[in-house]
Scaffold this motif. Structure first.
Motif, PDB file in Angstrom:
ATOM      1  N   TYR A 155       0.828  -1.197   0.000  1.00 48.32           N
ATOM      2  CA  TYR A 155       0.000   0.000   0.000  1.00 48.32           C
ATOM      3  C   TYR A 155       0.872   1.261   0.000  1.00 48.32           C
ATOM      4  O   TYR A 155       0.547   2.248  -0.653  1.00 48.32           O
ATOM      5  CB  TYR A 155      -0.910   0.014   1.227  1.00 48.32           C
ATOM      6  CG  TYR A 155      -1.942  -1.087   1.254  1.00 48.32           C
ATOM      7  CD1 TYR A 155      -2.965  -1.136   0.315  1.00 48.32           C
ATOM      8  CD2 TYR A 155      -1.899  -2.085   2.220  1.00 48.32           C
ATOM      9  CE1 TYR A 155      -3.918  -2.142   0.334  1.00 48.32           C
ATOM     10  CE2 TYR A 155      -2.848  -3.094   2.252  1.00 48.32           C
ATOM     11  CZ  TYR A 155      -3.852  -3.126   1.311  1.00 48.32           C
ATOM     12  OH  TYR A 155      -4.791  -4.121   1.337  1.00 48.32           O
ATOM     13  N   LEU A 156       1.968   1.201   0.743  1.00 47.87           N
ATOM     14  CA  LEU A 156       2.819   2.374   0.866  1.00 47.87           C
ATOM     15  C   LEU A 156       3.951   2.327  -0.152  1.00 47.87           C
ATOM     16  O   LEU A 156       4.602   1.290  -0.327  1.00 47.87           O
ATOM     17  CB  LEU A 156       3.405   2.465   2.273  1.00 47.87           C
ATOM     18  CG  LEU A 156       2.413   2.774   3.390  1.00 47.87           C
ATOM     19  CD1 LEU A 156       3.130   2.788   4.736  1.00 47.87           C
ATOM     20  CD2 LEU A 156       1.702   4.089   3.150  1.00 47.87           C
ATOM     21  N   VAL A 157       4.197   3.446  -0.807  1.00 47.87           N
ATOM     22  CA  VAL A 157       5.322   3.576  -1.726  1.00 47.87           C
ATOM     23  C   VAL A 157       6.265   4.630  -1.161  1.00 47.87           C
ATOM     24  O   VAL A 157       5.935   5.352  -0.219  1.00 47.87           O
ATOM     25  CB  VAL A 157       4.848   3.958  -3.143  1.00 47.87           C
ATOM     26  CG1 VAL A 157       3.881   2.925  -3.686  1.00 47.87           C
ATOM     27  CG2 VAL A 157       4.209   5.350  -3.153  1.00 47.87           C
TER      28      VAL A 157
ATOM     29  N   ILE B 215      -6.671  16.998 -11.318  1.00 54.45           N
ATOM     30  CA  ILE B 215      -5.688  16.848 -10.249  1.00 54.45           C
ATOM     31  C   ILE B 215      -6.118  15.657  -9.405  1.00 54.45           C
ATOM     32  O   ILE B 215      -7.238  15.630  -8.882  1.00 54.45           O
ATOM     33  CB  ILE B 215      -5.610  18.107  -9.362  1.00 54.45           C
ATOM     34  CG1 ILE B 215      -5.242  19.332 -10.202  1.00 54.45           C
ATOM     35  CG2 ILE B 215      -4.611  17.908  -8.232  1.00 54.45           C
ATOM     36  CD1 ILE B 215      -5.369  20.651  -9.452  1.00 54.45           C
ATOM     37  N   ILE B 216      -5.236  14.667  -9.263  1.00 48.71           N
ATOM     38  CA  ILE B 216      -5.618  13.480  -8.504  1.00 48.71           C
ATOM     39  C   ILE B 216      -5.247  13.648  -7.033  1.00 48.71           C
ATOM     40  O   ILE B 216      -4.329  14.387  -6.686  1.00 48.71           O
ATOM     41  CB  ILE B 216      -4.988  12.201  -9.068  1.00 48.71           C
ATOM     42  CG1 ILE B 216      -3.454  12.270  -9.057  1.00 48.71           C
ATOM     43  CG2 ILE B 216      -5.502  11.920 -10.471  1.00 48.71           C
ATOM     44  CD1 ILE B 216      -2.777  10.952  -9.427  1.00 48.71           C
ATOM     45  N   ALA B 217      -5.972  12.920  -6.183  1.00 44.73           N
ATOM     46  CA  ALA B 217      -5.706  12.981  -4.748  1.00 44.73           C
ATOM     47  C   ALA B 217      -4.372  12.341  -4.409  1.00 44.73           C
ATOM     48  O   ALA B 217      -3.631  12.834  -3.556  1.00 44.73           O
ATOM     49  CB  ALA B 217      -6.832  12.298  -3.978  1.00 44.73           C
TER      50      ALA B 217
ATOM     51  N   GLN C 250      -1.454   9.910   6.567  1.00 44.62           N
ATOM     52  CA  GLN C 250      -1.539   9.606   7.988  1.00 44.62           C
ATOM     53  C   GLN C 250      -0.187   9.191   8.558  1.00 44.62           C
ATOM     54  O   GLN C 250       0.676   8.673   7.849  1.00 44.62           O
ATOM     55  CB  GLN C 250      -2.527   8.465   8.237  1.00 44.62           C
ATOM     56  CG  GLN C 250      -3.934   8.718   7.763  1.00 44.62           C
ATOM     57  CD  GLN C 250      -4.848   7.539   8.037  1.00 44.62           C
ATOM     58  OE1 GLN C 250      -4.793   6.922   9.095  1.00 44.62           O
ATOM     59  NE2 GLN C 250      -5.701   7.224   7.071  1.00 44.62           N
ATOM     60  N   ILE C 251      -0.072   9.392   9.882  1.00 42.59           N
ATOM     61  CA  ILE C 251       1.098   8.974  10.643  1.00 42.59           C
ATOM     62  C   ILE C 251       0.636   7.956  11.679  1.00 42.59           C
ATOM     63  O   ILE C 251      -0.356   8.179  12.381  1.00 42.59           O
ATOM     64  CB  ILE C 251       1.750  10.180  11.352  1.00 42.59           C
ATOM     65  CG1 ILE C 251       2.182  11.233  10.324  1.00 42.59           C
ATOM     66  CG2 ILE C 251       2.922   9.735  12.199  1.00 42.59           C
ATOM     67  CD1 ILE C 251       3.160  10.747   9.280  1.00 42.59           C
TER      68      ILE C 251
ATOM     69  N   VAL D  21      -1.041   6.341   2.438  1.00 41.66           N
ATOM     70  CA  VAL D  21      -1.105   7.195   1.237  1.00 41.66           C
ATOM     71  C   VAL D  21       0.124   8.099   1.097  1.00 41.66           C
ATOM     72  O   VAL D  21       0.309   9.037   1.871  1.00 41.66           O
ATOM     73  CB  VAL D  21      -2.372   8.067   1.195  1.00 41.66           C
ATOM     74  CG1 VAL D  21      -2.504   8.697  -0.192  1.00 41.66           C
ATOM     75  CG2 VAL D  21      -3.625   7.277   1.541  1.00 41.66           C
ATOM     76  N   VAL D  22       0.917   7.841   0.074  1.00 41.08           N
ATOM     77  CA  VAL D  22       2.093   8.658  -0.238  1.00 41.08           C
ATOM     78  C   VAL D  22       2.157   8.901  -1.735  1.00 41.08           C
ATOM     79  O   VAL D  22       2.144   7.931  -2.502  1.00 41.08           O
ATOM     80  CB  VAL D  22       3.399   7.952   0.212  1.00 41.08           C
ATOM     81  CG1 VAL D  22       4.611   8.805  -0.149  1.00 41.08           C
ATOM     82  CG2 VAL D  22       3.388   7.662   1.709  1.00 41.08           C
TER      83      VAL D  22
END
Length: 647
Positions: free
Chosen positions: A9-11, A288-290, A615-616, A626-627
């Motif tokens: 999920y995270l890049v 513009i994408i999120a 988020q952290i 989400v990155v």
């Protein structure tokens, strides 16, 4: 025949040129590749690179974490060129790679510089295994070797990807599984109706010597154009392409408004935000994408590679602050195509304006677009822009006006900004106030003075209804909303606890259970004043609301602000944008120190590559989700300008 590995999920990084977009991990592994738009279609299954040192030995995949390889990752300063260093003491190799999309071309460059740190000459094969599930479809993919171009070509329908180097390959194979490529033996198969292929290059590296091997990925809508673009790529060295790309991005940053705050860390993130905005903006459509998509199967969320009008209104306001007004112009031109026939803007859209998967109408989306249009006009004072958007503004404002509930004076129930519940949300009501006031401004410019007065009066009535019906005297905080739709169990539980509510009869015998108030404290309540100004930031009720927000939503130990009291999404973590939202409010009321402290918290929670996540993790303080999130970067930019104005 694919690599059959679950993508994370995270890049760690994103590269692109507003037409091509790709995401990578910190080891250099490429996870996804979009083209010719940045939201869809996505074509990459996986692409892996490794070293084959001896016959009979397995390939050593140096883009894999562990296995004796260490990795360092970071962007070139002021650029979207990504640099990764992989090193192995055992292999006595250091591999410095650069990854980037060439501006203005459908060309991705992955340059590998292999350095021999040992005392003996090394003979090895550099192995590339590529798997393309074009348009995320496992059916009808073909891989073939184009002998004249010395390239593997992956294709399906109108999408062709030519993969090769400036150096002639030693071996190749069309159609080879991840399991079979492990031994580095390629059989020369020319074509296969499979999505996979592999190439290898024999290299000799003397002690202390560095050998550069570039990998080019050329995208086109037919074989001939893909091969031609590959030929063009070979006319320059990968170093020349990198220099040109760095120069492009550094010039792009230099043309923006300089960082208004004299702080090295703030300036660094300021510039990274500018670079990220460009990658998240589709050059062909203006959308513009999120965020780059990372959960295409909706396994933990509803996806992020879409355009939300609300996010974009914050983002375009930030774009205007940094001087990227051309991106804002392109976005609002796009909104004219995305508007529904009834004048509304629905929850979210694809790059072409078509409706994306949705949970239903969020009235704040269209309201935010109208508000954002007006903010853009205030910056540019462009009467041509005002005339161009006026027909759309007219329809949008008429829809908002028709959506007001005569009984409550507030907008009718719709889905909230977090897309989780239906009510007449206080934040959404404030957005409608802002949208109608913006529309009134455009109406005056168009000479429609009666409409301007009508919309302005309607906005004022919404404001009055917020003040009259949406404040929780007991908590001294605004309600999140009124007329909250709940399940029958929640309704009965609420009524038993003394709450007010009603049961509505719907068509076909269905019933709707509605509680009078939603008392949950939510960060979006700050939006009543910042940015929509339905209630002044210095109003005593807003001050007490902000204090309650800070008290109840600050996350223990890690710090930062979560979205709302009982948030469970991805564990209920603090968000970057919510923390910055409170910073905005503190700046608006003159509490500069508090606002600056929240900015410092954000700086401390950037990713390794300097990007802002959503988020952290509330336990570890690490990136959780989400990155990069474009809205996070926008809120940072807006906070920086508020800090500058407050000093």
């Amino acid at each position: 025949m694919t690599m059959n590995e679950k993508k994370p999920y995270l890049v760690d990084a994103v590269i692109g040129n507003s037409s091509l977009l790709a995401t990578l991990g910190r080891t250099g592994k490429m996870y996804r590749l979009w083209w010719p738009h940045i939201d869809t279609p996505q074509h990459m299954d996986a692409m892996r690179v490794g070293i084959h040192a001896a016959e009979g030995a397995p390939v050593e995949w140096f883009d894999e974490a562990g296995n004796g390889w260490s990795h360092e990752i970071g962007y070139v300063q002021g650029s979207n060129v990504l640099a990764i260093k992989a090193a192995s003491q055992q292999a006595e190799l250091t591999i410095n790679s650069r990854h980037f999309a060439v501006p203005g071309k459908d060309l991705l460059v992955r340059e590998y510089a292999l350095s021999n740190s040992g005392n003996e000459s090394k003979q090895l094969s550099f192995v590339l295994h590529s798997s393309f599930l074009i348009s995320e479809n496992s059916l009808y993919n073909t891989t073939m070797f184009h002998a004249e171009a010395d390239a593997l070509i992956h294709f399906r329908h109108q999408y062709f990807f030519a993969v090769s180097s400036a150096i002639v390959c030693t071996k190749f194979q069309s159609g080879i599984s991840w399991e079979n490529v492990q031994q580095g033996e390629l059989n020369g198969n020319m074509i296969d109706m499979q999505p996979t292929g592999a190439m290898s290059w024999q290299l000799t590296i003397a002690p202390g010597e560095t050998v550069v091997l570039p990998i080019y990925i050329a995208a086109a809508h037919n074989e001939q154009d893909a091969v031609q673009l590959l030929a063009e790529a070979r006319q320059k060295t990968s170093g020349q392409w990198a220099d040109e790309t760095n120069s492009y991005w550094q010039s792009y940053v230099a043309q923006a408004v300089p960082c208004p705050v004299d702080d090295a860390r703030i300036k660094e993130l300021y510039e990274r935000s500018i670079l990220t905005f460009k990658l998240m903006s589709d050059e062909k459509t203006g959308t513009i994408i999120a965020a780059p998509e990372f959960d295409e199967t909706f396994s933990r969320c509803g996806g992020y590679s879409f355009c939300w009008g609300r996010d974009a209104a914050f983002i375009t306001t930030a774009l205007d602050k940094v001087g990227l007004t051309d991106l804002t112009d392109a976005f609002y031109d796009w909104t004219l195509r995305a508007q529904s026939p009834d004048g509304s803007w629905q929850q979210r859209h694809y790059h072409d304006g078509q409706l994306a998967p949705s949970w239903g109408l969020q009235i704040d989306e269209g309201s935010s677009i109208l508000w954002g249009m007006w903010q853009h006009y205030l910056v540019k004072q462009d009467r041509g822009f005002a005339s161009r958007v006026w027909p759309s503004v007219l329809k949008g404002a008429q829809f908002l006006a028709s959506f007001i509930d005569e009984e409550t004076g507030l907008p009718k129930p719709s889905i909230d900004l977090w897309e989780e519940r239906e009510a007449s949300h206080t934040y959404s009501s404030a957005a409608v106030y802002g949208g109608l006031k913006a529309a009134a401004g455009f109406a005056e410019l168009a000479g429609e003075y009666e409409l301007a007065e009508q919309w302005s009066e309607q906005a004022d009535r919404v404001k009055a209804a917020i003040e009259q019906s949406c404040f929780n005297e007991e908590l001294q905080c605004f309600y999140r909303g009124i007329n909250l739709t709940v399940s029958s169990d929640k309704y009965n539980e609420g009524i038993s606890a003394g709450k007010q509510g009603t049961v509505l009869d719907l068509d076909k015998g269905y019933k709707k259970y509605v509680l009078k108030h939603d008392p949950i404290v939510d960060i979006s309540l700050l939006g009543i004043s910042v940015p929509f100004n339905a209630v002044d930031a210095t109003d005593a009720r807003m001050r007490s609301t902000a204090d309650v927000v800070e008290k109840l939503l600050t996350v223990p130990n890690v710090g930062g602000i979560k979205r709302y009291e009982d948030d469970i999404y991805i564990g209920g973590n603090p968000w970057i944008l919510t923390t910055l939202w409170l910073a905005h409010y503190r700046f608006a009321t003159g509490d500069v120190e508090a606002g600056r402290n929240y900015i410092q918290w954000v700086l401390e929670h950037r990713t390794e590559t300097g990007l802002l996540p959503e988020q952290i993790d509330k336990h570890t303080g690490e990136t959780a989700w989400v990155v990069p999130l474009t809205w996070s970067h926008a809120m940072f930019i807006l906070a920086v300008f508020m800090l500058a104005e407050a000093n």
